[in-house]
Design a protein around this motif. Structure first.
Motif, PDB file in Angstrom:
ATOM      1  N   GLY A 238       0.593  -1.151   0.087  1.00  0.00           N
ATOM      2  CA  GLY A 238       0.114  -0.122   0.069  1.00  0.00           C
ATOM      3  C   GLY A 238       0.910   1.188  -0.004  1.00  0.00           C
ATOM      4  N   LYS A 239       1.948   1.191  -0.395  1.00  0.00           N
ATOM      5  CA  LYS A 239       3.115   2.339  -0.123  1.00  0.00           C
ATOM      6  C   LYS A 239       2.386   3.567  -0.997  1.00  0.00           C
ATOM      7  CE  LYS A 239       6.997   4.602   0.070  1.00  0.00           C
ATOM      8  NZ  LYS A 239       7.402   5.154   1.448  1.00  0.00           N
ATOM      9  N   GLY A 240       2.516   4.637  -0.149  1.00  0.00           N
ATOM     10  CA  GLY A 240       1.991   5.962  -0.748  1.00  0.00           C
ATOM     11  C   GLY A 240       0.826   6.387  -0.082  1.00  0.00           C
ATOM     12  N   VAL A 241      -0.048   5.479   0.467  1.00  0.00           N
ATOM     13  CA  VAL A 241      -1.334   5.840   0.909  1.00  0.00           C
ATOM     14  C   VAL A 241      -1.369   5.356   2.260  1.00  0.00           C
ATOM     15  CG1 VAL A 241      -3.875   5.645   0.954  1.00  0.00           C
ATOM     16  CG2 VAL A 241      -2.469   5.354  -1.128  1.00  0.00           C
ATOM     17  N   LYS A 242      -0.953   6.322   3.181  1.00  0.00           N
ATOM     18  CA  LYS A 242      -0.860   6.036   4.762  1.00  0.00           C
ATOM     19  C   LYS A 242      -2.121   5.061   5.356  1.00  0.00           C
ATOM     20  CE  LYS A 242       2.932   8.260   5.310  1.00  0.00           C
ATOM     21  NZ  LYS A 242       4.090   7.723   5.331  1.00  0.00           N
ATOM     22  N   ALA A 243      -3.324   5.351   4.809  1.00  0.00           N
ATOM     23  CA  ALA A 243      -4.450   4.370   5.447  1.00  0.00           C
ATOM     24  C   ALA A 243      -4.241   2.961   5.050  1.00  0.00           C
ATOM     25  CB  ALA A 243      -5.589   4.906   5.032  1.00  0.00           C
ATOM     26  N   MET A 244      -3.487   2.844   4.137  1.00  0.00           N
ATOM     27  CA  MET A 244      -3.376   1.326   3.289  1.00  0.00           C
ATOM     28  C   MET A 244      -1.861   0.665   3.823  1.00  0.00           C
ATOM     29  SD  MET A 244      -4.502   1.838  -0.521  1.00  0.00           S
ATOM     30  CE  MET A 244      -6.322   2.783  -0.916  1.00  0.00           C
ATOM     31  N   GLU A 245      -1.010   1.483   4.213  1.00  0.00           N
ATOM     32  CA  GLU A 245       0.174   0.925   4.435  1.00  0.00           C
ATOM     33  C   GLU A 245       0.393  -0.106   5.517  1.00  0.00           C
ATOM     34  OE1 GLU A 245       2.863   4.530   2.591  1.00  0.00           O
ATOM     35  OE2 GLU A 245       3.107   4.166   4.773  1.00  0.00           O
ATOM     36  N   ASN A 246       1.038  -1.207   5.043  1.00  0.00           N
ATOM     37  CA  ASN A 246       1.281  -2.500   6.057  1.00  0.00           C
ATOM     38  C   ASN A 246      -0.008  -3.015   6.644  1.00  0.00           C
ATOM     39  OD1 ASN A 246       4.010  -2.729   5.696  1.00  0.00           O
ATOM     40  ND2 ASN A 246       4.312  -1.075   7.009  1.00  0.00           N
ATOM     41  N   VAL A 247      -1.352  -2.939   5.625  1.00  0.00           N
ATOM     42  CA  VAL A 247      -2.540  -3.323   6.051  1.00  0.00           C
ATOM     43  C   VAL A 247      -2.866  -4.525   5.176  1.00  0.00           C
ATOM     44  CG1 VAL A 247      -4.887  -2.999   6.271  1.00  0.00           C
ATOM     45  CG2 VAL A 247      -2.926  -1.255   7.027  1.00  0.00           C
ATOM     46  N   ALA A 248      -3.080  -5.852   5.840  1.00  0.00           N
ATOM     47  CA  ALA A 248      -3.271  -7.092   4.890  1.00  0.00           C
ATOM     48  C   ALA A 248      -4.465  -7.157   4.167  1.00  0.00           C
ATOM     49  CB  ALA A 248      -3.142  -8.355   5.839  1.00  0.00           C
ATOM     50  N   SER A 249      -5.419  -6.259   4.671  1.00  0.00           N
ATOM     51  CA  SER A 249      -6.816  -6.295   3.974  1.00  0.00           C
ATOM     52  C   SER A 249      -6.930  -5.285   2.840  1.00  0.00           C
ATOM     53  CB  SER A 249      -7.752  -5.672   4.976  1.00  0.00           C
ATOM     54  OG  SER A 249      -7.547  -4.384   5.353  1.00  0.00           O
ATOM     55  N   GLY A 258     -13.866   9.454  -0.180  1.00  0.00           N
ATOM     56  CA  GLY A 258     -12.977  10.247   0.676  1.00  0.00           C
ATOM     57  C   GLY A 258     -11.458   9.923   0.642  1.00  0.00           C
ATOM     58  N   LEU A 259     -11.277   8.748   1.026  1.00  0.00           N
ATOM     59  CA  LEU A 259      -9.861   8.301   0.752  1.00  0.00           C
ATOM     60  C   LEU A 259      -9.225   8.239  -0.540  1.00  0.00           C
ATOM     61  CD1 LEU A 259      -7.386   6.834   2.071  1.00  0.00           C
ATOM     62  CD2 LEU A 259      -8.631   4.638   1.804  1.00  0.00           C
ATOM     63  N   TYR A 260     -10.126   8.114  -1.385  1.00  0.00           N
ATOM     64  CA  TYR A 260      -9.484   8.141  -2.816  1.00  0.00           C
ATOM     65  C   TYR A 260      -9.067   9.608  -3.110  1.00  0.00           C
ATOM     66  CZ  TYR A 260      -9.458   8.970  -7.887  1.00  0.00           C
ATOM     67  OH  TYR A 260      -9.089   8.995  -9.447  1.00  0.00           O
TER      68      TYR A 260
END
Length: 279
Positions: A238-249, A258-260
């Motif tokens: 998920g590199k570059g999107v803080k909410a996605m980084e290192n999150v398996a889901s 909003g996140l986009y």
């Protein structure tokens, strides 16, 4: 491209693939983002290719073994000129040739891939054929780390070492996460480098999200004559999107509006910072 230009292009790759996923409402977001720097370096700096002649006999070959992360592949092919960037808007739509895995009806894609564990075997066959024909073309393949649990990977690794395929470069997107969680919980991979070395490969470990390290590693191959090269690229899912980084889901997932918008705005700011940076 210069190093600075490659960094900017990697941000544009991430913007393009995230836009594809958001508008298609489907996609493997985390792995596409983690490998964006690698894909950008390959297609804008390393691979010998000709977008106007995809079947040029002197080209280097690339196989995306982790085919579910096709969004980054399509983004770099479009920007590199293999097909119009506007076609990215059709991703995963009815009758589009841009589907959820690599489709060799698209210029620049050598093989349909995505059944994990097959990409290295295909690449070994290509590399052996090139050796027999006394050609200097190289073969590159990008694998996922979860994919390392597939037995066919190790059969191919053994063959590559046996045949001394120094025209073969394999890269592992080592983001430590797969669809069901941590790779070390699902199927322990470590000591990963030592395992590949025992199969006759020359191994280098890098930060796969640091463009300077990616470029240096990919342009230094083969690492040793008469040995296939393996680059273990440690990345962040998920590199570059803080909410996605290192999150398996986020192995597979679609951001909400909003996140986009937040992610795209952050990418735009980073792009401007990189353009204005002095090396």
């Amino acid at each position: 491209m210069t190093l600075q230009e490659l960094k900017v292009q990697a941000v544009q790759t991430r913007k393009a693939l995230l836009s594809m996923i958001y508008h298609a409402k489907t996609g493997h977001t985390g792995g596409a983002l983690s490998s964006a720097d690698i894909m950008t370096a390959l297609f804008f700096h390393v691979l010998k290719l000709d977008p106007s002649n995809p079947f040029w006999e002197e080209r280097d070959y690339f196989i995306l073994s982790k085919g579910h992360c096709v969004e980054g592949y399509l983004a770099v092919l479009a920007e590199r000129g293999f097909f119009p960037p506007e076609e990215l808007e059709t991703f995963s739509r009815f009758k589009s040739r841009l589907i959820g895995h690599p489709n060799n009806k698209i210029p620049g894609i050598e093989m349909n891939t995505g059944a994990l564990g097959h990409g290295l075997s295909i690449s070994v066959g290509m590399a052996i054929g090139l050796k027999k024909d006394r050609k200097t073309n190289r073969v590159f393949t990008l694998m996922g780390d979860g994919e390392q649990a597939e037995g066919s990977v190790w059969e191919a690794a053994m063959a590559a070492g046996h045949y001394k395929l120094d025209n073969l470069v394999a890269i592992i997107d080592r983001n430590h996460l797969q669809i069901s969680g941590s790779t070390e919980d699902v199927m322990s991979l470590e000591p990963l480098a030592a395992r590949w070395e025992s199969f006759g490969w020359e191994v280098k470990e890098i930060d796969g999200n640091a463009m300077d390290e990616v470029v240096q590693a990919l342009t230094s191959t083969p690492l040793k004559p008469e040995k296939p090269t393996l680059i273990i690229a440690h990345t962040i899912k998920g590199k570059g999107v803080k909410a996605m980084e290192n999150v398996a889901s986020w192995h597979h997932g679609v951001p909400n509006k909003g996140l986009y918008e937040e992610a795209m705005a952050a990418f735009t700011r980073l792009e401007e910072e990189l353009r204005n940076a002095k090396l």
